[in-house]
Design an enzyme around this catalytic site. Structure first.
Site, PDB file in Angstrom:
ATOM      1  N   GLY A  38     -35.496  19.514  49.092  1.00  0.00           N
ATOM      2  CA  GLY A  38     -35.933  19.575  47.820  1.00  0.00           C
ATOM      3  C   GLY A  38     -37.273  18.700  47.381  1.00  0.00           C
ATOM      4  CD  GLU A  93     -33.824  11.954  48.943  1.00  0.00           C
ATOM      5  OE1 GLU A  93     -33.820  13.044  48.352  1.00  0.00           O
ATOM      6  OE2 GLU A  93     -32.838  11.545  49.592  1.00  0.00           O
ATOM      7  CG  ASP A  94     -34.871  16.191  45.953  1.00  0.00           C
ATOM      8  OD1 ASP A  94     -34.364  15.252  46.258  1.00  0.00           O
ATOM      9  OD2 ASP A  94     -34.461  17.419  46.102  1.00  0.00           O
ATOM     10  CG  ASP A  97     -26.433  12.492  42.043  1.00  0.00           C
ATOM     11  OD1 ASP A  97     -25.551  11.759  41.515  1.00  0.00           O
ATOM     12  OD2 ASP A  97     -26.410  13.978  41.541  1.00  0.00           O
ATOM     13  CE  LYS A 125     -28.758  14.029  38.772  1.00  0.00           C
ATOM     14  NZ  LYS A 125     -27.582  14.776  38.979  1.00  0.00           N
ATOM     15  CG  PHE A 146     -26.923  20.247  38.676  1.00  0.00           C
ATOM     16  CD1 PHE A 146     -26.348  19.695  39.736  1.00  0.00           C
ATOM     17  CD2 PHE A 146     -27.502  21.489  38.805  1.00  0.00           C
ATOM     18  CE1 PHE A 146     -26.861  20.138  41.003  1.00  0.00           C
ATOM     19  CE2 PHE A 146     -27.906  21.977  40.026  1.00  0.00           C
ATOM     20  CZ  PHE A 146     -27.340  21.306  41.241  1.00  0.00           C
ATOM     21  CB  VAL A 147     -32.471  18.313  36.794  1.00  0.00           C
ATOM     22  CG1 VAL A 147     -31.936  17.664  35.466  1.00  0.00           C
ATOM     23  CG2 VAL A 147     -32.206  17.406  37.977  1.00  0.00           C
ATOM     24  CG  ASP A 153     -30.978  23.867  45.697  1.00  0.00           C
ATOM     25  OD1 ASP A 153     -30.963  22.792  45.800  1.00  0.00           O
ATOM     26  OD2 ASP A 153     -29.887  24.708  46.226  1.00  0.00           O
ATOM     27  NE  ARG A 159     -34.474  24.976  47.778  1.00  0.00           N
ATOM     28  CZ  ARG A 159     -33.927  23.941  47.853  1.00  0.00           C
ATOM     29  NH1 ARG A 159     -34.176  22.844  47.380  1.00  0.00           N
ATOM     30  NH2 ARG A 159     -32.612  23.911  48.585  1.00  0.00           N
TER      31      ARG A 159
HETATM   32  P1  5GP Z   1     -27.398  11.580  46.705  1.00  0.00           P
HETATM   33  O1  5GP Z   1     -27.030  11.477  47.851  1.00  0.00           O
HETATM   34  O2  5GP Z   1     -28.263  10.483  45.934  1.00  0.00           O
HETATM   35  O3  5GP Z   1     -25.898  11.532  45.760  1.00  0.00           O
HETATM   36  O4  5GP Z   1     -28.091  13.101  46.240  1.00  0.00           O
HETATM   37  C1  5GP Z   1     -29.169  13.279  46.717  1.00  0.00           C
HETATM   38  C2  5GP Z   1     -29.519  14.741  47.069  1.00  0.00           C
HETATM   39  O5  5GP Z   1     -28.320  15.622  46.112  1.00  0.00           O
HETATM   40  C3  5GP Z   1     -30.769  15.058  46.468  1.00  0.00           C
HETATM   41  O6  5GP Z   1     -31.889  14.870  47.414  1.00  0.00           O
HETATM   42  C4  5GP Z   1     -30.478  16.625  45.956  1.00  0.00           C
HETATM   43  O7  5GP Z   1     -30.667  17.793  47.261  1.00  0.00           O
HETATM   44  C5  5GP Z   1     -28.980  16.636  45.468  1.00  0.00           C
HETATM   45  N1  5GP Z   1     -28.848  16.493  44.091  1.00  0.00           N
HETATM   46  C6  5GP Z   1     -28.480  15.222  43.545  1.00  0.00           C
HETATM   47  N2  5GP Z   1     -28.430  15.558  42.397  1.00  0.00           N
HETATM   48  C7  5GP Z   1     -28.946  16.688  41.922  1.00  0.00           C
HETATM   49  C8  5GP Z   1     -29.324  17.614  40.688  1.00  0.00           C
HETATM   50  O8  5GP Z   1     -29.035  17.169  39.753  1.00  0.00           O
HETATM   51  N3  5GP Z   1     -29.892  18.785  40.945  1.00  0.00           N
HETATM   52  C9  5GP Z   1     -30.003  19.274  42.284  1.00  0.00           C
HETATM   53  N4  5GP Z   1     -30.602  20.406  42.266  1.00  0.00           N
HETATM   54  N5  5GP Z   1     -29.822  18.567  43.332  1.00  0.00           N
HETATM   55  C10 5GP Z   1     -29.236  17.295  43.202  1.00  0.00           C
END
Ligand code: 5GP
Length: 169
Positions: A38, A93-94, A97, A125, A146-147, A153, A159
């Site tokens: 991402g 990081e992109d 979450d 988030k 969810f974005v 993606d 992407r």
């Molecule tokens: P976390 O571990 O913080 O829950 O999530 C991190 C990863 O989950 C991000 O690097 C991304 O790949 C994916 N992710 C989390 N939220 C989203 C979202 O809203 N959209 C997308 N496309 N990927 C997400």
């Protein structure tokens, strides 16, 4: 899909973050680590705004697959090639979450004894993220939606979109 953050807004925000990084790392040579897949667009746009000498590496974690909700499990799919010890590390990081991935990466990197470790994320988030450390450079705080787009993606698609969109049912 509904546009959430325009390409112009993203570009302005990245320039502002780059100015801050340029000030914070003046005279240093940090290693920027992009979290695949991402962050590939963010890291490309960000490093081109930087005036500090920088090195770039990538790490890859398991993604959501074709789901919109995290499995709650993080797996390392590609390791780092660089030496972390004694270096200033900036992890890119992109999106943060739940914070699970960034916490996993923090532990992994701190084990290697860097001189410093900071985090950049384009999207944060705030209401669902559960971490007990700071994300140093945040592009935008967003709601729990969810974005997609700008590197993010859904089932490997979207992407390439220039803006960030909310994917609606
Ligand atoms: P976390 O571990 O913080 O829950 O999530 C991190 C990863 O989950 C991000 O690097 C991304 O790949 C994916 N992710 C989390 N939220 C989203 C979202 O809203 N959209 C997308 N496309 N990927 C997400």
């Amino acid at each position: 899909m509904k546009e959430l953050i325009s390409a112009e807004k993203i570009s302005k925000r990245i320039k502002a973050i780059a100015r801050k990084i340029n000030r914070d790392y003046k005279g240093k040579q940090p290693i920027f680590i992009g979290v695949l897949n991402g962050s590939f667009i963010l890291i490309a746009d960000l490093v081109r705004e930087l005036k500090v000498d920088c090195e770039i590496d990538f790490i890859k974690l398991s993604s959501y697959g074709d789901e919109k909700i995290s499995s709650g499990e993080v797996k390392l799919l590609k390791e780092l090639n660089c030496q972390i010890k004694g270096r200033d590390i900036v992890l890119i990081e992109d999106i943060v979450d739940t914070g699970l991935s960034v916490s996993y990466l923090r532990k992994l990197i701190l084990k290697e004894k860097p001189a410093s470790l900071r985090f950049v994320t384009l999207l944060y988030k705030k209401d669902i993220c559960k971490i007990d450390f700071e994300i140093d450079y945040i592009g935008f705080e967003i709601e729990n939606e969810f974005v997609i787009g700008y590197g993010l993606d859904f089932a490997q698609k979207y992407r390439n979109l220039k803006a960030v969109y909310v994917l609606q049912e």
